[in-house]
Enzyme design. Structure first.
Site, mmCIF file in Angstrom:
data_model
loop_
_atom_site.group_PDB
_atom_site.id
_atom_site.type_symbol
_atom_site.label_atom_id
_atom_site.label_comp_id
_atom_site.label_asym_id
_atom_site.label_seq_id
_atom_site.Cartn_x
_atom_site.Cartn_y
_atom_site.Cartn_z
ATOM 1 N N ARG A 32 0.826 -1.214 0.000
ATOM 2 C CA ARG A 32 0.000 0.000 0.000
ATOM 3 C C ARG A 32 0.858 1.262 0.000
ATOM 4 N NH1 ARG A 32 -2.678 -3.661 -1.083
ATOM 5 N NH2 ARG A 32 -4.579 -4.397 -0.092
ATOM 6 N N GLU A 178 -12.926 -17.041 4.213
ATOM 7 C CA GLU A 178 -12.459 -16.551 2.917
ATOM 8 C C GLU A 178 -11.446 -17.494 2.275
ATOM 9 O OE1 GLU A 178 -9.948 -13.063 2.910
ATOM 10 O OE2 GLU A 178 -10.317 -12.700 0.801
ATOM 11 N N LYS A 220 -16.769 -15.132 2.161
ATOM 12 C CA LYS A 220 -16.076 -14.145 1.328
ATOM 13 C C LYS A 220 -15.418 -14.880 0.183
ATOM 14 C CE LYS A 220 -12.798 -10.334 1.411
ATOM 15 N NZ LYS A 220 -12.427 -9.140 2.164
HETATM 16 P P1 13P Z 1 -8.900 -7.348 -2.157
HETATM 17 O O1 13P Z 1 -10.247 -6.740 -2.373
HETATM 18 O O2 13P Z 1 -7.777 -6.389 -2.378
HETATM 19 O O3 13P Z 1 -8.718 -8.638 -2.904
HETATM 20 O O4 13P Z 1 -8.788 -7.723 -0.637
HETATM 21 C C1 13P Z 1 -9.836 -8.291 0.033
HETATM 22 C C2 13P Z 1 -9.350 -9.150 1.096
HETATM 23 O O5 13P Z 1 -9.801 -9.067 2.214
HETATM 24 C C3 13P Z 1 -8.317 -10.155 0.758
HETATM 25 O O6 13P Z 1 -8.086 -10.978 1.862
#
Ligand code: 13P
Length: 333
Positions: A32, A178, A220
């Site tokens: 970032r 996720e 997610k």
């Molecule tokens: P991105 O939207 O940049 O893919 O990140 C989401 C996220 O939480 C990845 O673990």
């Protein structure tokens, strides 16, 4: 304490979504700050989070924000602890609780996610001290031809996601699960569809086998798109058709919500794809609310404008709000 299903449903409330601002210290520095020539370190990571979280009006678009542990201990530039600032805005603070990736001994090019050791104690502290309402655990699924991912890696990651989800529910929070299917690679959209079907099919089965409360989990997921190295940009309609078809085939209706990561797609691409998925889900009366939980696609433009300079913060916040507005409008498509 709120009912977990209520918290989960509030996180996917219509027209709003979740900001992922949970980059580890190293990712925040390297991915970032560094690309924009911003000096690395704790203070600039704090300013970066302040830029996003203290932007007036974010509560119009956000129900939750996923934080990294360091941010729990930090304060906004105005001196308010970040978690308190979010709660004041009616936004639920969430916390990433996995501790990154480790090599998977059975398949050397794949990884599994670690962080189960000491997890119950950490969860108790997050809830008591910081009033977090949900958590995130990210597994990584890498595609390479028909060789990767292996069924073993998918299964091991699913098992750990289930163990994590059980602990989180016990601690009174909503687990976000996720399994990120990476965009990197030369795979076709069809291959991505096949891999996501296997990944989510296995994950849902393993969660059920572990008796995770499916009414108190947020999924997610990645969208189904062609590998980045193909150079192919799929149309939003193609992405929507394939993504929704995988979700309909694998995710039980009991699950209270599904959110998307942006995965390295450009902000415009991720937004257009979200709009198409959302529209198709309504046409096909999908059983779960769908929304965004982007990191990069929400942050990128704002960081570029900020570039580490205090005087750019107001303009950077305008860019952030403009993107949040577009992404929320995508849900109304
Ligand atoms: P991105 O939207 O940049 O893919 O990140 C989401 C996220 O939480 C990845 O673990």
């Amino acid at each position: 304490m709120h009912d977990l299903n209520d918290i989960a449903r509030s996180l996917v409330a219509s027209g709003k979504g979740i900001l992922a601002a949970d980059e580890s210290n190293e990712s925040a520095n390297e991915k970032r700050l560094k690309p924009f020539g911003i000096e690395l370190g704790e203070e600039n990571r704090r300013v970066f989070r302040d830029l996003l979280l203290a932007t007036p009006g974010i509560e119009e678009y956000l129900t939750g924000v996923i934080l990294y542990e360091e941010t729990l201990h930090q304060k906004s530039t105005e001196g308010i602890p970040f978690t308190e600032l979010l709660i004041q805005k009616g936004i639920v603070p969430g916390i990433k609780v996995d501790q990154g990736l480790e090599p998977f001994p059975e398949s050397k090019d794949e990884t599994i996610t670690k962080g189960l050791i000491g997890l119950p104690e950490r969860l108790t502290d997050y809830v008591k001290t910081y009033h977090t309402g949900f958590t995130k655990w990210r597994a990584v699924v890498k595609i390479e031809g028909t060789r990767l991912p292996t069924a073993q890696a998918i299964h091991e990651n699913a098992k750990r996601l289930a163990q994590y989800a059980l602990e989180v529910q016990k601690a009174g929070m909503v687990p976000m699960v996720e399994p990120e299917m990476l965009l990197d690679g030369t795979h076709s959209r069809m291959r991505a569809k096949e891999v996501l079907t296997e990944t989510l099919g296995t994950l849902m089965q393993v969660l059920e086998d572990h008796a995770v409360d499916m009414t108190a989990v947020i999924l997610k997921t990645s969208m189904v798109v062609s590998g980045k190295d193909t150079g192919k940009i799929d149309s939003p309609e193609e992405v929507a058709e394939d993504t929704l078809s995988v979700l309909m085939d694998t995710v039980p209706a009991l699950v209270p919500g599904i959110v998307f990561l942006s995965g390295g797609q450009s902000p415009d691409q991720a937004t257009a794809n979200l709009a198409a998925i959302s529209k198709l889900a309504k046409e096909r009366t999908a059983p779960w609310p769908l929304t965004f939980s982007f990191a990069r696609a929400l942050q990128e433009e704002a960081i570029a404008v900020w570039a580490g300079k205090d005087e750019n913060i107001p303009a950077a916040r305008e860019a952030f709000i403009a993107r949040l507005k577009k992404v929320s409008e995508a849900l109304a498509a």
